[in-house]
Design a protein around this motif. Sequence first.
Motif, PDB file in Angstrom:
ATOM      1  N   GLN A   1      66.830  49.948  79.524  1.00 36.62           N
ATOM      2  CA  GLN A   1      65.367  49.801  79.380  1.00 36.62           C
ATOM      3  C   GLN A   1      64.829  50.641  78.224  1.00 36.62           C
ATOM      4  N   MET A   2      65.699  51.032  77.280  1.00 39.59           N
ATOM      5  CA  MET A   2      65.216  51.926  76.222  1.00 39.59           C
ATOM      6  C   MET A   2      64.091  51.301  75.397  1.00 39.59           C
ATOM      7  N   GLY A   3      64.035  49.988  75.381  1.00 40.53           N
ATOM      8  CA  GLY A   3      63.037  49.296  74.568  1.00 40.53           C
ATOM      9  C   GLY A   3      61.594  49.490  75.023  1.00 40.53           C
ATOM     10  N   VAL A   4      61.373  49.886  76.267  1.00 39.03           N
ATOM     11  CA  VAL A   4      59.981  49.964  76.752  1.00 39.03           C
ATOM     12  C   VAL A   4      59.270  51.224  76.292  1.00 39.03           C
ATOM     13  N   LEU A   5      60.043  52.241  75.906  1.00 36.03           N
ATOM     14  CA  LEU A   5      59.431  53.516  75.503  1.00 36.03           C
ATOM     15  C   LEU A   5      60.450  54.291  74.677  1.00 36.03           C
ATOM     16  N   ASN A   6      60.147  54.495  73.395  1.00 37.09           N
ATOM     17  CA  ASN A   6      61.120  55.217  72.560  1.00 37.09           C
ATOM     18  C   ASN A   6      60.466  55.792  71.311  1.00 37.09           C
ATOM     19  N   ALA A   7      61.194  56.688  70.673  1.00 38.19           N
ATOM     20  CA  ALA A   7      60.858  57.144  69.317  1.00 38.19           C
ATOM     21  C   ALA A   7      62.192  57.058  68.587  1.00 38.19           C
ATOM     22  N   ALA A   8      62.479  55.877  68.080  1.00 37.12           N
ATOM     23  CA  ALA A   8      63.844  55.532  67.665  1.00 37.12           C
ATOM     24  C   ALA A   8      64.114  55.888  66.201  1.00 37.12           C
ATOM     25  N   GLY A   9      63.976  57.178  65.903  1.00 35.57           N
ATOM     26  CA  GLY A   9      64.283  57.644  64.553  1.00 35.57           C
ATOM     27  C   GLY A   9      65.124  58.904  64.596  1.00 35.57           C
ATOM     28  N   ASN A  10      65.741  59.250  63.458  1.00 41.08           N
ATOM     29  CA  ASN A  10      66.448  60.528  63.386  1.00 41.08           C
ATOM     30  C   ASN A  10      66.467  61.031  61.943  1.00 41.08           C
ATOM     31  N   VAL A  11      67.016  62.228  61.787  1.00 42.49           N
ATOM     32  CA  VAL A  11      67.145  62.790  60.444  1.00 42.49           C
ATOM     33  C   VAL A  11      68.590  62.615  60.029  1.00 42.49           C
ATOM     34  N   SER A  12      68.790  61.934  58.896  1.00 40.04           N
ATOM     35  CA  SER A  12      70.160  61.678  58.474  1.00 40.04           C
ATOM     36  C   SER A  12      70.232  61.683  56.952  1.00 40.04           C
ATOM     37  N   HIS A  13      71.220  62.379  56.421  1.00 40.55           N
ATOM     38  CA  HIS A  13      71.395  62.457  54.968  1.00 40.55           C
ATOM     39  C   HIS A  13      70.098  62.844  54.260  1.00 40.55           C
ATOM     40  N   GLY A  14      69.360  63.771  54.907  1.00 41.11           N
ATOM     41  CA  GLY A  14      68.163  64.311  54.263  1.00 41.11           C
ATOM     42  C   GLY A  14      66.921  63.448  54.383  1.00 41.11           C
ATOM     43  N   LYS A  15      66.998  62.380  55.176  1.00 43.40           N
ATOM     44  CA  LYS A  15      65.828  61.497  55.310  1.00 43.40           C
ATOM     45  C   LYS A  15      65.573  61.167  56.767  1.00 43.40           C
ATOM     46  N   VAL A  16      64.315  60.772  57.040  1.00 41.48           N
ATOM     47  CA  VAL A  16      64.029  60.218  58.368  1.00 41.48           C
ATOM     48  C   VAL A  16      64.515  58.776  58.350  1.00 41.48           C
ATOM     49  N   VAL A  17      65.386  58.453  59.287  1.00 37.16           N
ATOM     50  CA  VAL A  17      65.921  57.096  59.368  1.00 37.16           C
ATOM     51  C   VAL A  17      65.368  56.454  60.646  1.00 37.16           C
ATOM     52  N   GLY A  18      64.895  55.225  60.552  1.00 39.03           N
ATOM     53  CA  GLY A  18      64.312  54.557  61.718  1.00 39.03           C
ATOM     54  C   GLY A  18      62.848  54.934  61.851  1.00 39.03           C
ATOM     55  N   ASP A  19      62.342  54.847  63.083  1.00 34.96           N
ATOM     56  CA  ASP A  19      60.912  55.049  63.334  1.00 34.96           C
ATOM     57  C   ASP A  19      60.693  56.416  63.989  1.00 34.96           C
TER      58      ASP A  19
END
Length: 324
Positions: free
Chosen positions: A191-209
């Motif tokens: 059920q991860m789709g109902v509530l998330n903050a689907a981003g991370n820090v990778s290779h010096g950038k924010v990746v995703g949301d």
Amino acid sequence: MQYAKIIGSGSFLPPRVVDNNELAAELASRNVETSHEWIFTRTGISQRHLADNGVTTSQLATKAAQAAIADAGINASDLDLIILATSTPDYVFPSTACLVQANIGAKGGAAFDVQAVCSGFVYALATADAFVRAGRAKTALVIGAEVFSSILDWSDRSTCVLFGDGAGAVVLQASSEPGILSAQLNADGSQMGVLNAAGNVSHGKVVGDPFLRMDGQAVFKLAVTVLSESAKQVSEQAGISLSNIDWLVPHQANLRIINFLGRKLGVPESKVVVTVDKHANTSAASVPLALDAARRDGRIKPGQHVLMQGVGGGFTWGSVLARM
Ligand SMILES: CC(C)(COP(=O)(O)OP(=O)(O)OC[C@H]1O[C@@H](n2cnc3c(N)ncnc32)[C@H](O)[C@@H]1OP(=O)(O)O)[C@@H](O)C(=O)NCCC(=O)NCCS
């Protein structure tokens, strides 16, 4: 038999209070339309505390931890376990628990973060209870702390009006007298789709949301269903019927969810602790903030049975039933 007993609590809210009218005016200047009426009637929220830019979760957590330690009448050096629940850690690492450990002058013992979003405090409390009952820790600090405003998209009116910042903490100590009686944790990652903050820090950038996204109606339905099942399970486990619960301290996301849950469980409104009106949803901090408010104003008394419940992203949920 070894129990873990709650011997102190504390909390801290950032001083800036933003009521719905002020928030609506601020959002209008960004062409985002909302109103006190919409927010209040759908959620019961009147205001929230928001941290100033640059204020971190560990700073709020440290103040809540110090208040809990003072309330418990212990020294920071007595702590041999610190578990902190947050979805808004200061850093990728070290954990926010380690930062708090250093800030309060505790040393030794384990310190780590738990990530279960709005269920985080209940997850952390159940984990600390297991450590204490197993004899692996004697005095534990359990914290829920968030600068949740840092992951809100202020152009998304369906989410940004719902949340606030804050921190709450309890001290648990090994005791031969009953403290935490039962605990129950669950997750459904599908059920991860109902509530998330689907981003991370990778290779010096924010990746995703990097912002929180939510399907509000799906969360509403899931929350009511899983919380009522979970409440029944912990009360059966503890051998304490729901009619003998003195206080229900549910996750403070939405007054309509809380009222629905109370009715489903047969717990009258007079036995439900509500802070969502003043704090909004502070995610992992919401349950310890509510618990501390009701302990400090004398509603929750020693010997009473308190049912704490969390629910949130993951999807995660859980309950802890404690004798105070
Ligand atoms: C978020 C929530 C309050 C929304 O209430 P809702 O009745 O489901 O409202 P909807 O999402 O159906 O939106 C209804 C309308 O209000 C509008 N709306 C959404 N947010 C708004 C806001 N802040 N101000 C004004 N209007 C808003 C929508 O755009 C929609 O307009 P439309 O009908 O013209 O499309 C509700 O779903 C909820 O409480 N969900 C649980 C959320 C929660 O507790 N999350 C945390 C769990 S840990």
